[in-house]
Design an enzyme around this catalytic site. Structure first.
Site, PDB file in Angstrom:
ATOM      1  N   SER A 196       0.851  -1.193   0.000  1.00  0.00           N
ATOM      2  CA  SER A 196       0.000   0.000   0.000  1.00  0.00           C
ATOM      3  C   SER A 196       0.881   1.234   0.000  1.00  0.00           C
ATOM      4  O   SER A 196       2.036   1.196   0.457  1.00  0.00           O
ATOM      5  CB  SER A 196      -0.881   0.013   1.257  1.00  0.00           C
ATOM      6  OG  SER A 196      -1.446   1.290   1.472  1.00  0.00           O
ATOM      7  N   TYR A 210       0.183  -0.064  10.623  1.00  0.00           N
ATOM      8  CA  TYR A 210      -0.245  -0.476   9.285  1.00  0.00           C
ATOM      9  C   TYR A 210       0.869  -0.210   8.272  1.00  0.00           C
ATOM     10  O   TYR A 210       1.195  -1.054   7.435  1.00  0.00           O
ATOM     11  CB  TYR A 210      -1.515   0.278   8.894  1.00  0.00           C
ATOM     12  CG  TYR A 210      -1.977   0.028   7.474  1.00  0.00           C
ATOM     13  CD1 TYR A 210      -2.464  -1.210   7.093  1.00  0.00           C
ATOM     14  CD2 TYR A 210      -1.923   1.049   6.514  1.00  0.00           C
ATOM     15  CE1 TYR A 210      -2.882  -1.442   5.779  1.00  0.00           C
ATOM     16  CE2 TYR A 210      -2.346   0.828   5.219  1.00  0.00           C
ATOM     17  CZ  TYR A 210      -2.826  -0.419   4.855  1.00  0.00           C
ATOM     18  OH  TYR A 210      -3.233  -0.652   3.549  1.00  0.00           O
TER      19      TYR A 210
END
Length: 319
Positions: free
Chosen positions: A157, A182
């Site tokens: 990501s 994350y």
């Protein structure tokens, strides 16, 4: 050594769909495994691969939810897989390996994002454990079934820009930040592809990572409405307002492209976005891959840590 992290002019782009990527490609006789292949980008990936003729095995925590989601897709089977539980990973992989089938495409698509502080396994931070360690163990345990010429794709990501690997505190034992946690896990996904490609390329097995883009999927389930309004993603009534968001099919396109495109033959260890190889990131500019997520030395260090934590390394005999 020249930097291979350079776009190749694929002819595709941010608005390309997974189906468009596969137009004209026949995947009959190919077997794909897609983690989380019944939800969000994983579901669109499953739909596209199966539509091109591939047989798809989905790893899912809930067999019932997965069956319902893919009921209209032919050529799909489902097996239970909880990436936060290494015993579940072992059982899933062993069941597949003993079946005698081979894997041509493995897409590590499942993941969690911005969840409250959660500990799994041996007290591991949940993003790092689920998004990275679970997939690390899965690939290593499936290695005997992975075919020569296979591609292994890890869904990273743009969130990887938020954190390099925090070697001094990988498990966030001294203070938790959901976005850094994350981000670290997405950096780990990219570094995993870098080192896996180095280990597998002599047998024709290549690895890639990617940023799928911004897409509304169940991945946002831990975010409050107010947080998404503040980020400019939605308005006060919950309507999407950010024009850079993609549809699920557009979001799945880059992982499908990385897994199947003949344009990538002979290449690997690269980070992709918008159905092309990504540029190196420039500070203050959007897009691209940060140096900390493409560093071979960092990737090798992460592999050693991951093997120690999970207790599995398919390449240990060759180290």
């Amino acid at each position: 050594m020249s930097d291979k992290q350079v776009p190749i002019g694929s002819g595709f782009g941010a608005h390309t769909t997974a189906g468009e990527v596969l137009a004209g490609l026949d995947l009959s006789g190919k077997r794909a495994i897609v983690t989380g292949g019944h939800s969000g980008l994983g579901l669109e990936t499953t739909r596209a691969l199966a539509g091109a003729g591939a047989k798809v095995t989905i790893g899912a925590r809930s067999i019932e939810a997965a069956r319902s989601a893919v009921a209209d897709i032919d050529g799909v089977e489902i097996d239970r897989l909880d990436l936060s539980d290494l015993e579940s990973v072992r059982v899933f992989a062993e069941r597949f390996v003993v079946s005698g089938r081979s894997i041509d495409i493995l897409i590590n698509s499942a993941g969690i994002m911005a969840c409250p502080e959660t500990r799994v396994g041996d007290g591991w931070e949940a993003h790092f454990a689920t998004n990275h360690l679970g997939h690390f163990a899965l690939v290593n345990r499936l290695w005997p079934a992975i075919s020569r010429g296979a591609r292994i794709v890890s869904v990273s990501s743009g969130g990887h820009h938020n954190s390099a690997i925090r070697w001094e505190d990988v498990q966030f034992e001294t203070g938790y930040d959901k976005w850094r946690a994350y981000g670290q896990s997405k950096t780990a996904n990219a570094l995993f592809a870098v080192h896996l490609d180095r280990l597998g390329r002599d047998t024709g097995i290549r690895a890639f990572s990617l940023h799928p883009g911004k897409i509304f999927t169940p991945l946002q389930r831990h975010l409050a409405k107010e947080e998404m309004v503040g980020a400019g993603w939605i308005d006060a009534d919950g309507n999407p307002i950010d024009p850079t968001f993609k549809t699920a099919s557009q979001g799945a396109a880059t992982q499908v492209w990385a897994a199947t495109s003949p344009q990538l033959d002979g290449m690997g260890g690269l980070y992709c976005e918008d159905c092309d190889i990504a540029i190196r990131a420039t500070v203050g500019e959007p897009g691209g891959v940060s140096d900390h997520a493409a560093d071979p030395e960092e990737a090798a260090r992460l592999w050693i840590l991951s093997a120690r934590l999970t207790g599995i390394d398919a390449f240990a005999a060759y180290a």
